[in-house]
Design a protein around this motif. Structure first.
Motif, PDB file in Angstrom:
ATOM      1  N   ARG A  24     -13.950   1.419   7.608  1.00 15.13           N
ATOM      2  CA  ARG A  24     -13.693   2.859   7.520  1.00 15.13           C
ATOM      3  C   ARG A  24     -14.013   3.607   8.814  1.00 15.13           C
ATOM      4  NH1 ARG A  24     -12.832   5.384   3.109  1.00 15.13           N
ATOM      5  NH2 ARG A  24     -14.175   7.178   3.591  1.00 15.13           N
ATOM      6  N   GLY A  25     -14.570   2.899   9.797  1.00 12.16           N
ATOM      7  CA  GLY A  25     -15.005   3.569  11.016  1.00 12.16           C
ATOM      8  C   GLY A  25     -13.920   4.355  11.724  1.00 12.16           C
ATOM      9  N   GLU A  26     -12.758   3.740  11.945  1.00  9.19           N
ATOM     10  CA  GLU A  26     -11.695   4.424  12.668  1.00  9.19           C
ATOM     11  C   GLU A  26     -11.160   5.623  11.886  1.00  9.19           C
ATOM     12  OE1 GLU A  26      -9.295   5.595  15.544  1.00  9.19           O
ATOM     13  OE2 GLU A  26     -10.784   4.003  15.711  1.00  9.19           O
ATOM     14  N   ARG A  27     -11.004   5.463  10.574  1.00 15.01           N
ATOM     15  CA  ARG A  27     -10.493   6.570   9.749  1.00 15.01           C
ATOM     16  C   ARG A  27     -11.454   7.748   9.717  1.00 15.01           C
ATOM     17  NH1 ARG A  27      -9.287   3.768   4.201  1.00 15.01           N
ATOM     18  NH2 ARG A  27     -10.398   2.002   5.091  1.00 15.01           N
ATOM     19  N   GLN A  28     -12.777   7.468   9.852  1.00 14.82           N
ATOM     20  CA  GLN A  28     -13.786   8.525   9.795  1.00 14.82           C
ATOM     21  C   GLN A  28     -14.258   8.952  11.189  1.00 14.82           C
ATOM     22  OE1 GLN A  28     -14.684   9.944   6.854  1.00 14.82           O
ATOM     23  NE2 GLN A  28     -13.128   8.639   5.927  1.00 14.82           N
ATOM     24  N   LEU A  47      -7.647   1.188 -10.155  1.00 12.65           N
ATOM     25  CA  LEU A  47      -7.189   0.129  -9.253  1.00 12.65           C
ATOM     26  C   LEU A  47      -8.290  -0.280  -8.274  1.00 12.65           C
ATOM     27  CD1 LEU A  47      -4.935  -1.711  -8.271  1.00 12.65           C
ATOM     28  CD2 LEU A  47      -4.096   0.168  -6.841  1.00 12.65           C
ATOM     29  N   VAL A  48      -9.004   0.695  -7.718  1.00 12.28           N
ATOM     30  CA  VAL A  48     -10.087   0.391  -6.776  1.00 12.28           C
ATOM     31  C   VAL A  48     -11.202  -0.384  -7.477  1.00 12.28           C
ATOM     32  CG1 VAL A  48     -11.922   1.411  -5.364  1.00 12.28           C
ATOM     33  CG2 VAL A  48      -9.593   2.324  -5.239  1.00 12.28           C
ATOM     34  N   SER A  82      -0.131   8.800  -6.279  1.00 17.65           N
ATOM     35  CA  SER A  82      -0.360  10.127  -5.680  1.00 17.65           C
ATOM     36  C   SER A  82      -1.667  10.165  -4.891  1.00 17.65           C
ATOM     37  CB  SER A  82      -0.374  11.209  -6.769  1.00 17.65           C
ATOM     38  OG  SER A  82       0.834  11.213  -7.488  1.00 17.65           O
ATOM     39  N   ALA A  83      -1.820   9.217  -3.985  1.00 18.10           N
ATOM     40  CA  ALA A  83      -3.046   9.099  -3.196  1.00 18.10           C
ATOM     41  C   ALA A  83      -2.787   9.465  -1.742  1.00 18.10           C
ATOM     42  CB  ALA A  83      -3.584   7.670  -3.275  1.00 18.10           C
ATOM     43  N   THR A  84      -3.843   9.881  -1.058  1.00 14.14           N
ATOM     44  CA  THR A  84      -3.762  10.132   0.381  1.00 14.14           C
ATOM     45  C   THR A  84      -3.911   8.794   1.111  1.00 14.14           C
ATOM     46  OG1 THR A  84      -6.146  10.419   0.626  1.00 14.14           O
ATOM     47  CG2 THR A  84      -4.847  12.373   0.023  1.00 14.14           C
ATOM     48  N   PRO A  85      -3.545   8.735   2.399  1.00 12.64           N
ATOM     49  CA  PRO A  85      -3.723   7.484   3.145  1.00 12.64           C
ATOM     50  C   PRO A  85      -5.156   6.975   3.134  1.00 12.64           C
ATOM     51  CG  PRO A  85      -2.283   8.961   4.354  1.00 12.64           C
ATOM     52  CD  PRO A  85      -2.813   9.743   3.185  1.00 12.64           C
ATOM     53  N   ASP A  86      -6.134   7.884   3.248  1.00 12.43           N
ATOM     54  CA  ASP A  86      -7.525   7.454   3.242  1.00 12.43           C
ATOM     55  C   ASP A  86      -7.930   6.920   1.870  1.00 12.43           C
ATOM     56  OD1 ASP A  86     -10.209   7.354   4.570  1.00 12.43           O
ATOM     57  OD2 ASP A  86     -10.718   8.720   2.951  1.00 12.43           O
ATOM     58  N   GLN A  87      -7.444   7.559   0.807  1.00 12.99           N
ATOM     59  CA  GLN A  87      -7.782   7.110  -0.541  1.00 12.99           C
ATOM     60  C   GLN A  87      -7.201   5.737  -0.846  1.00 12.99           C
ATOM     61  OE1 GLN A  87      -6.207  10.469  -2.710  1.00 12.99           O
ATOM     62  NE2 GLN A  87      -8.218  11.433  -2.933  1.00 12.99           N
ATOM     63  N   ILE A  88      -5.943   5.523  -0.462  1.00 14.92           N
ATOM     64  CA  ILE A  88      -5.312   4.234  -0.779  1.00 14.92           C
ATOM     65  C   ILE A  88      -5.952   3.106   0.026  1.00 14.92           C
ATOM     66  CG2 ILE A  88      -3.454   4.111   0.929  1.00 14.92           C
ATOM     67  CD1 ILE A  88      -3.166   3.455  -2.850  1.00 14.92           C
ATOM     68  N   GLY A  89      -6.566   3.449   1.138  1.00 21.63           N
ATOM     69  CA  GLY A  89      -7.256   2.432   1.930  1.00 21.63           C
ATOM     70  C   GLY A  89      -8.395   1.773   1.177  1.00 21.63           C
ATOM     71  N   LEU A 110       0.804  -1.227   0.000  1.00 22.89           N
ATOM     72  CA  LEU A 110       0.000   0.000   0.000  1.00 22.89           C
ATOM     73  C   LEU A 110       0.837   1.278   0.000  1.00 22.89           C
ATOM     74  CD1 LEU A 110      -2.985  -0.879   2.367  1.00 22.89           C
ATOM     75  CD2 LEU A 110      -2.998  -0.683  -0.111  1.00 22.89           C
ATOM     76  N   PRO A 111       1.916   1.387   0.815  1.00 16.30           N
ATOM     77  CA  PRO A 111       2.720   2.621   0.755  1.00 16.30           C
ATOM     78  C   PRO A 111       3.305   2.878  -0.629  1.00 16.30           C
ATOM     79  CG  PRO A 111       3.222   1.383   2.748  1.00 16.30           C
ATOM     80  CD  PRO A 111       2.368   0.495   1.897  1.00 16.30           C
ATOM     81  N   ALA A 112       3.759   1.824  -1.301  1.00 16.40           N
ATOM     82  CA  ALA A 112       4.316   1.991  -2.649  1.00 16.40           C
ATOM     83  C   ALA A 112       3.232   2.416  -3.637  1.00 16.40           C
ATOM     84  CB  ALA A 112       4.974   0.689  -3.112  1.00 16.40           C
ATOM     85  N   MET A 113       2.048   1.832  -3.518  1.00 17.62           N
ATOM     86  CA  MET A 113       0.932   2.234  -4.377  1.00 17.62           C
ATOM     87  C   MET A 113       0.565   3.693  -4.126  1.00 17.62           C
ATOM     88  SD  MET A 113      -1.684  -0.985  -3.999  1.00 17.62           S
ATOM     89  CE  MET A 113      -1.084  -2.672  -3.950  1.00 17.62           C
ATOM     90  N   GLN A 114       0.551   4.082  -2.856  1.00 22.82           N
ATOM     91  CA  GLN A 114       0.179   5.444  -2.496  1.00 22.82           C
ATOM     92  C   GLN A 114       1.095   6.458  -3.151  1.00 22.82           C
ATOM     93  OE1 GLN A 114      -0.030   6.130   1.741  1.00 22.82           O
ATOM     94  NE2 GLN A 114      -0.095   8.348   1.516  1.00 22.82           N
ATOM     95  N   GLY A 115       2.412   6.202  -3.110  1.00 18.22           N
ATOM     96  CA  GLY A 115       3.357   7.118  -3.727  1.00 18.22           C
ATOM     97  C   GLY A 115       3.247   7.126  -5.231  1.00 18.22           C
ATOM     98  N   ASN A 116       3.081   5.961  -5.833  1.00 18.97           N
ATOM     99  CA  ASN A 116       3.033   5.860  -7.291  1.00 18.97           C
ATOM    100  C   ASN A 116       1.768   6.470  -7.873  1.00 18.97           C
ATOM    101  OD1 ASN A 116       2.223   3.792  -9.812  1.00 18.97           O
ATOM    102  ND2 ASN A 116       4.336   4.508  -9.803  1.00 18.97           N
TER     103      ASN A 116
END
Length: 505
Positions: free
Chosen positions: A226-230, A111-112, A51-58, A43-49
């Motif tokens: 998504r409960g904890e993130r929101q 991807l999603v 250009s997503a936020t942590p919530d989006q890559i989730g 996930l961290p590598a996907m996020q950087g590649n």
């Protein structure tokens, strides 16, 4: 060699024919179970590649989990309506094609979408493969059959993070998906050549039951994921999803109790072993998968392990799991399943009690032994539980029951993960607030320590130390919570009964 394809699905088969069917079935089930966990470490590598936020890559994980739950709700009906072999082949093909699409995705949205399609399309793999194994082996060898099948089901999540870390480190995140393409083609060919078809029944579909169950489960999974993130019920999204989930699940239950032909035949719950088994597999999902989620975080966030090193340390769990599975399979006909399950609960609960004594300086050797014990308990529980749950159930219910079994386990895993994340986050915040009050010029202990509060660098270092201690205590609280949960659930095992000869036939 491939004469098994034209044989009745329930056999009987020779040992050679049984092995011929078993190998490709295990390969196919391993695809799905491994894929669920390999994506986490990438996930961290996907996020950087992308250009997503942590919530989006989730959403890469959320889409797969929710869609998989939706697909599981319809797996039983599809297998009965179109035949297990055909549905199995469709599922492998869907998994393989969507894996290629995921690897080729150019944006987060693509991807999603492809991950959602992959989760939905591959959902029948596990329940259908379990039903095939139960039909292929005689009832006297169901313990052995489930120990072999469990190797794919459980070792996938155990080995997945290590495999994902290796692929991401040396080849890039896209190969987490690309590797599934040739493996999927091999599994498809193996199933096509060896697996017999079941008799198809022209049953009508209870659309009200299906739609209410599917929407209810999907919204429940969104709440849990998504409960904890929101920030849980401070978010209008989570409130809306929780209300819809509660309403749809209530309508599903009410409809099932009054409909002439409900989507899930409620007669299935008259089997005591099956009903108790569902409760225990829920607890299994909550406790075992939560600990699998917690341990990598502990190693990386508290002890500073690199991702790859953490994966290698935690791969020791697979050793304990593998040994315990073979042991459980060998003992299945000699020892009552309830005692094997109790031994597994004791091992998992004992390992969590052991972990409550950890601090940020715990030795790697101690972590390895604790994870081996945890994995051994997981292996004992899983094999015995998958055997005894179906031991007295009529054969006609197996596919439907296997789908329900997989769904309850998935919900338990999501709920367990959500609970430990919530406890971890809130406990860490509360611990930090409490600990920082001891950091002042008036603290006798601090005056006797080497920390100099007049130095900015020392203050920053002290703050990091307090954060580390607060997070360590939060992890310990989570381990204690899992141990208590296992202790509370353990008496349920005593309700299981040993099947008599010919039970469930």
């Amino acid at each position: 060699m491939f004469s098994t394809r034209s044989r009745p699905a329930a056999g009987p088969f020779t040992r050679a024919e049984t092995a011929t069917i078993t190998i490709p079935v295990l390969a196919a089930s391993l695809l799905h179970s491994t894929n669920m966990s390999t994506a986490y470490v990438a996930l961290p590598a996907m996020q950087g590649n992308l250009s997503a936020t942590p919530d989006q890559i989730g959403w890469v994980v959320t889409a797969f989990i929710v869609a998989s739950a939706l697909g599981t709700t319809i797996s039983g009906w599809l297998a009965v309506k179109f035949g297990r072999r055909r549905v199995f082949l469709w599922s492998i093909a869907a998994f393989t094609v969507t894996a290629m699409l995921c690897a080729s995705a150019d944006s987060l949205e693509e991807l999603v979408l492809f991950r959602a399609l992959q989760g939905f399309g591959s959902a029948p793999l596990l329940p259908v493969s379990q039903a095939i194994m139960l039909d292929t082996y005689p009832r006297s060898r169901h313990g052995f059959a489930m120990s072999i099948w469990s190797m794919g089901m459980i070792l996938g999540p155990v080995a997945g993070p290590t495999v994902g870390a290796l692929l991401t480190e040396f080849y890039g995140w896209r190969y987490v998906f690309f590797i599934n393409v040739p493996l999927g083609c091999i599994a498809f060919l193996g199933i096509w050549m060896t697996t017999p078809e079941t008799e198809r029944r022209g049953i009508s579909l209870d659309w009200i039951g299906l739609v209410t169950l599917a929407i209810g489960v999907a919204c429940l999974q969104l709440v849990l994921d998504r409960g904890e993130r929101q920030d849980w019920f401070s978010s209008p999204e989570i409130i809306a999803e929780a209300v819809i989930a509660g309403l749809c699940l209530y309508l599903f239950i009410a409809h099932s109790l009054t409909a002439r032909s409900p989507y899930i035949d409620l007669a299935i719950f008259r089997d005591r072993n099956f009903a108790v088994g569902l409760a225990l597999i829920f607890v299994f999902g909550v406790t075992v998968f939560a600990s699998m989620f917690l341990l990598p975080l502990f190693l990386q966030n508290v002890q500073g392990y690199p991702v790859l090193a953490a994966g290698w340390v935690l791969s020791a769990r697979g050793v304990g799991t593998g040994i315990a599975m073979f042991l459980a399979g060998a003992l299945a006909n000699r020892v009552a399943s309830k005692y094997l399950i109790l031994a597994g609960l004791a091992a998992v609960g004992g390992s969590n009690v052991w972990m409550t004594g950890w601090n940020h300086q715990v030795e790697a050797a101690e972590i390895v032994w604790a994870t081996v014990l945890n994995g051994a308990g997981m292996g004992l529980m899983w094999v015995a539980l998958t055997t005894v749950t179906f031991s007295t159930l009529a054969q006609r219910y197996r596919t439907e029951a296997a789908a329900l079994f997989a769904l309850i386990r998935s919900i338990g895993a999501s709920m367990g993960t959500s609970i430990v994340v919530a406890v971890l986050t809130r406990s860490a915040q509360a611990n930090y607030t409490a600990l920082k009050d001891f950091v002042s010029d008036y603290s006798e202990a601090l005056r006797l320590s080497p920390w100099d509060l007049g130095n900015d660098a020392a203050v920053a270092a002290l703050r990091r130390e307090v954060l580390l201690q607060a997070e360590t205590i939060a992890f310990v609280n989570d381990f204690a919570l899992l141990a208590v949960t296992i202790g509370v659930a353990a008496p349920l095992v005593l309700l299981l009964r040993r099947p008599g000869r010919g039970a469930g036939e």
